[in-house]
Scaffold this active site. Structure first.
Site, short mmCIF file in Angstrom:
data_model
loop_
_atom_site.label_atom_id
_atom_site.label_comp_id
_atom_site.label_asym_id
_atom_site.label_seq_id
_atom_site.Cartn_x
_atom_site.Cartn_y
_atom_site.Cartn_z
N ASP A 29 2.41 -4.62 -3.42
CA ASP A 29 1.62 -5.85 -3.43
C ASP A 29 2.44 -7.05 -3.91
O ASP A 29 2.04 -7.76 -4.84
CB ASP A 29 0.37 -5.70 -4.31
CG ASP A 29 -0.38 -4.42 -4.04
OD1 ASP A 29 -0.52 -4.06 -2.86
OD2 ASP A 29 -0.83 -3.77 -5.01
N GLU A 37 -8.45 -7.85 1.71
CA GLU A 37 -8.17 -7.92 0.27
C GLU A 37 -6.87 -8.69 0.08
O GLU A 37 -6.37 -9.32 1.00
CB GLU A 37 -8.06 -6.50 -0.30
CG GLU A 37 -7.01 -5.65 0.38
CD GLU A 37 -7.01 -4.20 -0.06
OE1 GLU A 37 -7.77 -3.86 -0.97
OE2 GLU A 37 -6.24 -3.41 0.51
#
Length: 552
Positions: free
Chosen positions: A63, A228
């Protein structure tokens, strides 16, 4: 009781000399300045001819997000329960990276005195604004946190909880031209009961608190499930939210845009796998180089190797971005495997995050992390000794395996194929002492030294589905008649096959045990490293002296 001693070595080559600087807050050694470079022997993205190859980091920097300050680029990534957390990586050209420090030394939750696998620091965003670095992340069990610092290398302020709540994840701050501040975030269905939803809230200009009342701006249930990881930007009067969808292993990168921060937002898929081997290309950050060109840093889910990092060129057409290359002109890019390096001011040498460690600094190198909040009693690095001492800390409870052991000293897999070899000396003050080399994940394997009947034995063992509490299984065991031994694991692609071996002279290695297939941990890739433990309730232990650890 008679003291039992054994030494073991890890072979390989250390490629650079560290000039370690110890920052005030850091419990691990800071990275060397750019004059003391480390260059990996197993993965270098810079081809040396003005081009680079993907991934730029074949390591689990999950991420990722990136920001720019002056002529420097900074990246951070999820760290979950691994501490110190929030690694701060630095680059001059977006291809060659080093680790500067970690922004979180201890997690502000007492539960993290023990491993909290899969919890903690999820999908951070990093921004440089008004002379200050900000990192904001979501903890799905506690809420949204902020840390900040004037210098990327620290010191970083202690974590501040700026929005309490369950299921709040993947936040990203944004400061508009008028100075107003905003935050976009997603939702964890496992905690909130709802996912595939993006929410925008107003925020204090110093990111010290967030409005508890937000507005949902995008629902991805129909076309973009599991949307997301949003990142907030503005360009040419449009507000942009870059957000991955479709899941980590097979998803795509979506971009939303609107003239109003609350929407309505238009949507477009701008990056997908196409015919390439780069599955699920998404979740990352957009950055611009001095020549005005855009670049997108994102991850690829590589199973046991974790979420490895790619760099895509990015162009704009009609105020929509396209990432990678777009051979059919439909606006949906596909990843590049090799490309021209970004145009930056100056030429910079190849460098990589450190892997090998001679344990010559005051603490382990920045590549190492524990499985919970660090404890000063877990190790000692006494100047003049030339080794790192890992103490035989008793397991927190009577248990069948190492899943809840907090004091495993581990680092990320650095490449698809590599060998880790180590030198240590085990001292047994208690016959339950054990220590050695491990490949750790939801399945794990070890080659270790263990005290038994006032002697030292070498053994190789595995544990499958460790989270469920299943016991370890010893595959091979033998007595030692030498006080020096070399332990090694060789990891091979494509499936992260691990072969353990040992040597009595450091030259000829003999296989031991069985071939082991590495498995990822909980939201993290498999890790490799060292440990020293004793059974729960042990009053006296021992220690493992690690002379060095080398990757080749």
């Amino acid at each position: 009781m008679k003291t039992c001693t054994t030494q073991f070595l890890i072979s390989g080559r250390f490629l650079a000399v560290f000039l370690a600087t110890y920052f005030g807050q850091a419990s691990f050694c800071a990275a060397p300045p750019d004059g003391g470079l480390y260059v990996s022997k197993v993965w270098v993205a810079d081809n040396g001819d003005g081009t680079y190859k993907n991934p730029i980091l074949f390591a689990d920097y999950s991420d990722p997000d990136v920001t720019k300050a002056g002529m420097n680029y900074y990246m951070t990534a999820s760290s979950f329960t691994c501490l110190p957390g929030l690694p701060i990586l630095h680059s001059k050209d977006l291809v060659n990276w080093t680790i500067l420090t970690h922004a979180v030394q201890r997690y502000p939750d007492s539960a993290f005195e023990l491993p909290q696998h899969g919890k903690g620091i999820w999908a951070p965003s990093i921004r440089y604004y008004n002379g200050m670095f900000y990192i904001i992340w979501g903890d799905p069990d506690n809420g949204i946190y902020r840390v900040r610092a004037q210098l990327a290398e620290g010191p970083w302020e202690d974590p501040l909880l700026i929005l309490p709540g369950k299921g709040l994840i993947d936040p990203c701050p944004f400061w508009d031209e008028d100075g107003s501040a905003w935050l976009v975030h997603g939702w964890a269905g496992s905690r909130a009961g709802v996912k595939s939803l993006l929410t925008v809230r107003s925020m204090a200009p110093d990111a010290s608190q967030v409005n508890p009342e937000g507005r949902h701006v995008f629902d991805g249930h129909e076309k973009h499930p599991t949307i997301e990881g949003p990142k907030f930007y503005k360009r040419n009067g449009y507000y942009y939210i870059f957000a991955p969808a479709g899941g980590v292993s097979g998803g795509w990168q979506t971009v939303l845009r609107s003239k109003d921060i609350y929407g309505p937002y238009e949507e477009r898929v701008v990056l997908a796998q196409g015919p390439t081997p780069v599955n699920g290309p998404h979740q990352g950050g957009w950055i611009q180089t001095p020549d005005g060109r855009g670049w997108f840093i994102h991850f690829q889910d590589a199973g046991a190797y974790g979420r490895i990092i790619h760099l895509q060129p990015m162009t704009w057409t009609d105020d929509w971005p396209a990432m990678g290359v777009d051979p059919d002109g439909d606006g949906i890019g596909q990843p590049v495997l090799s490309w021209q390096k970004p145009e930056v001011q100056g030429r910079f040498p190849a460098m990589t995050p450190a892997e090998s460690d001679e344990f010559e600094g005051d603490a382990p190198g920045l590549q190492w992390q524990w499985q919970a909040n660090p404890n000063v009693l877990w190790f000692a690095r006494i100047r003049g000794t030339g080794f790192l001492r890992l103490f035989a800390i008793a397991l927190p409870s009577v248990q069948a395996n190492l899943w809840q052991a907090p004091n495993l000293l581990l680092q990320k897999f650095p490449a698809p194929d590599f060998t880790a070899t180590a030198k240590v000396r085990l001292v047994c003050e208690d016959q339950s002492v054990r220590g050695g080399l491990t490949v750790f994940g939801q399945d794990y394997a070890c080659i270790e030294l263990a005290g038994q009947e006032k002697k030292i034995r070498l053994r190789q063992l595995i544990c499958q589905t460790a989270e469920s509490g299943k016991p370890e299984k010893i595959l091979q065991e033998m007595a030692l008649d030498t006080d020096t031994i070399f332990l090694r694991v060789q990891v091979s692609s494509p499936d992260a096959q691990c072969r353990f071996s040992y040597s009595t002279d450091g030259g000829q290695f003999m296989p031991v045990g069985e071939l082991f297939t590495a498995k990822p941990g909980k939201w993290v890739g498999a890790k490799v490293g060292l440990y020293c433990l004793s059974q729960a309730g042990s009053k006296a232990g021992g220690y493992l002296d690690a002379d060095w650890f080398r990757i080749e």
